[in-house]
Motif scaffolding. Structure first.
Motif, PDB file in Angstrom:
ATOM      1  N   ALA A   1       4.597  40.313  30.202  1.00  0.00           N
ATOM      2  CA  ALA A   1       5.871  40.180  29.500  1.00  0.00           C
ATOM      3  C   ALA A   1       5.839  40.784  28.107  1.00  0.00           C
ATOM      4  O   ALA A   1       6.844  40.743  27.391  1.00  0.00           O
TER       5      ALA A   1
ATOM      6  N   GLN B   1      13.324  49.625  30.303  1.00  0.00           N
ATOM      7  CA  GLN B   1      14.550  49.198  29.635  1.00  0.00           C
ATOM      8  C   GLN B   1      14.522  47.720  29.281  1.00  0.00           C
ATOM      9  O   GLN B   1      15.194  47.287  28.336  1.00  0.00           O
ATOM     10  N   GLU B   2      13.728  46.932  30.023  1.00  0.00           N
ATOM     11  CA  GLU B   2      13.595  45.508  29.713  1.00  0.00           C
ATOM     12  C   GLU B   2      12.901  45.297  28.368  1.00  0.00           C
ATOM     13  O   GLU B   2      13.030  44.223  27.766  1.00  0.00           O
TER      14      GLU B   2
ATOM     15  N   ARG C   1      13.572  51.483  34.854  1.00  0.00           N
ATOM     16  CA  ARG C   1      14.209  50.167  34.871  1.00  0.00           C
ATOM     17  C   ARG C   1      13.359  49.133  34.133  1.00  0.00           C
ATOM     18  O   ARG C   1      13.867  48.345  33.328  1.00  0.00           O
ATOM     19  N   LEU C   2      12.053  49.150  34.397  1.00  0.00           N
ATOM     20  CA  LEU C   2      11.149  48.186  33.752  1.00  0.00           C
ATOM     21  C   LEU C   2      11.045  48.439  32.253  1.00  0.00           C
ATOM     22  O   LEU C   2      10.975  47.496  31.453  1.00  0.00           O
TER      23      LEU C   2
END
Length: 473
Positions: free
Chosen positions: A310, A439-440, A436-437
């Motif tokens: 994370a 952008q988190e 996509r990942l």
């Protein structure tokens, strides 16, 4: 206070006929033979006019003669200057200019370097060879400078670091508990400091049979073959070699790996634990302070893995008992007997040291934080943070997370033209998923690169300057 020479003499008395060093060509040298060789060299070189406190630049192949030469020069009260091998000829010239040695000690083709390095040409050449008679006895003091070594220079000019005999002994006392074992271990060692510890402890060291400056050329099969042939029980290697180890099918009696010198990614430790069943100990430190913290990979919980995925950073474990550690303005700072208290150049000390009462704190330049259990997490180099439209992030924290994405081999978060760009090495079929990942984490752009350049020392840290050059910046 005893020094490494005293401890080595004690080791010889206890284990005279035990193999001390196995060289890369397979030649075995006992503790008694290393001591005898050191005495011969000291006798030979004591007649060359060397005096207590003289500096001698040493450039030799990594073999038993290298360590015998160190012992010989130390016994004469000489300060040994060790250039940084990864810096090549530039590093050799820098070492000579910075320290102004009285002599050049070299063997084999290294002796020819004096003809291509102007600073060495007029220096007396000390060659290993047979000596006769007894060397003069020198009273070596704890405060005498034993070594002058250099930082890698990956974050600026390589800094010269003086290390006294007391410092080397303190480093021994900090590292020895990590390596302690009741068994007769056979350690394959890629870091010279650990060979010194083993010689002082009476433990067998196996030297690499490959060039450490060309780790990318070593195949997993070659590594496994050397480990099995030499009945290696433990490895002390950089993470780049752990990547190759994870691909090895049979490693014989090997049971434990100590690794450091660069980031040890959680996906790598998982593979070593699951595929090979090895114990893995991650050691965090720097040239100026080794070790700082350590972590047994089996103690990394599922929650820790989720936190690293994370973006919390890289868990490197608890600080070693011999060190003081604090966090100031996000920076990891350390103090202790095995933390160097200054550099040869006072200007470098002013930049990197903080005097606070009786303590001299070393600024590691690493950003990090301590969790509620007193464990250290790293975020990357101080000042490397990148601004996104929503927040400030440290590249290293994102790279740790990205290492666990499907198809990912390596990644580097860069600030290019003021915008964060995640450079990715791996299977390009995953590019849309990586976007996509990313952008988190607030990173809008991902670019695929064929190969991310790594440092020349251990091939474990990203060479960001070279990467920016490859990208046209």
């Amino acid at each position: 206070m005893a020094n490494l020479l005293n401890h080595f003499a004690d080791a010889v008395a206890r284990h005279a006929d035990r193999t001390a060093i196995v060289e890369g060509n397979g030649r075995e040298v006992t503790f008694r033979e290393v001591q005898k060789r050191a005495q011969q060299l000291a006798s030979k070189w004591s007649r060359k006019g060397l005096c207590h406190g003289d500096r001698v630049l040493l450039a030799m192949p990594v073999n038993a003669d290298l360590y015998a030469s160190l012992a010989a020069l130390w016994s004469l009260g000489v300060t040994v200057v060790l250039p940084e091998p990864a810096m090549g000829l530039a590093g050799l010239r820098h070492a000579a200019r910075t320290t102004r040695p009285k002599a050049f000690c070299a063997s084999g083709y290294f002796a020819l370097l004096r003809f291509v390095v102007p600073e060495l040409l007029r220096l007396p050449l000390l060659r290993p060879g047979q000596g006769q008679g007894e060397p003069s006895i020198v009273d070596v003091q704890d405060s005498d400078v034993a070594l002058i070594s250099f930082t890698s220079g990956t974050t600026g000019q390589a800094k010269a670091i003086p290390r006294s005999h007391a410092f080397l002994m303190a480093q021994h006392d900090a590292i020895a508990p990590l390596l302690d074992s009741d068994a007769a271990e056979r350690d394959l060692v890629a870091f010279p400091v650990f060979t010194l510890i083993n010689l002082a402890t009476g433990r067998t060291t196996i030297l690499p049979n490959w060039k450490m400056t060309k780790l990318d050329r070593l195949s997993p099969e070659q590594l496994a073959g050397w480990v099995s042939k030499q009945q290696v029980t433990r490895l002390l290697i950089p993470p780049s070699l752990c990547e190759k180890l994870a691909q090895c099918k049979d490693t014989g009696q090997l049971h434990t790996v100590f690794t450091g010198g660069g980031p040890v990614f959680p996906d790598l430790t998982r593979r070593l634990l699951e595929q090979s069943g090895l114990d893995v100990v991650c050691v965090y430190g720097s040239t100026e302070a080794e070790p700082i913290a350590h972590l047994n990979a089996r103690e990394i919980s599922d929650g820790d893995h989720r936190d690293m995925a994370a973006g919390r950073g890289l868990l490197v474990g608890r600080p070693v008992s011999h060190i003081k550690l604090r966090i100031r303005d996000d920076e990891v700072q350390v103090a202790g007997d095995h933390v160097n208290d200054g550099y040869l150049d006072p200007a470098h000390s002013k930049e990197n040291k903080i005097k606070d009462g009786s303590n001299i704190w070393h600024r590691t330049g690493d950003a990090g934080h301590l969790d509620e259990r007193g464990r250290l997490w790293l975020l990357g180099r101080l000042g490397s943070d990148v601004k996104t439209p929503t927040r400030r992030i440290f590249p290293f924290a994102v790279e740790i997370a990205a290492h666990q994405w499907p198809g990912m081999t390596n990644s580097a978060l860069m600030s290019l033209n003021g915008s964060p760009v995640l450079c990715v090495e791996g299977d390009a079929d995953n590019l849309s998923n990586w976007n996509r990942l990313a952008q988190e984490f607030g990173v809008a752009k991902v670019t695929h690169v064929k190969k991310i350049p790594m440092d020349k020392r251990h091939r474990s840290k990203i060479d960001r300057v070279e990467l920016a050059h490859l990208l046209g910046y």
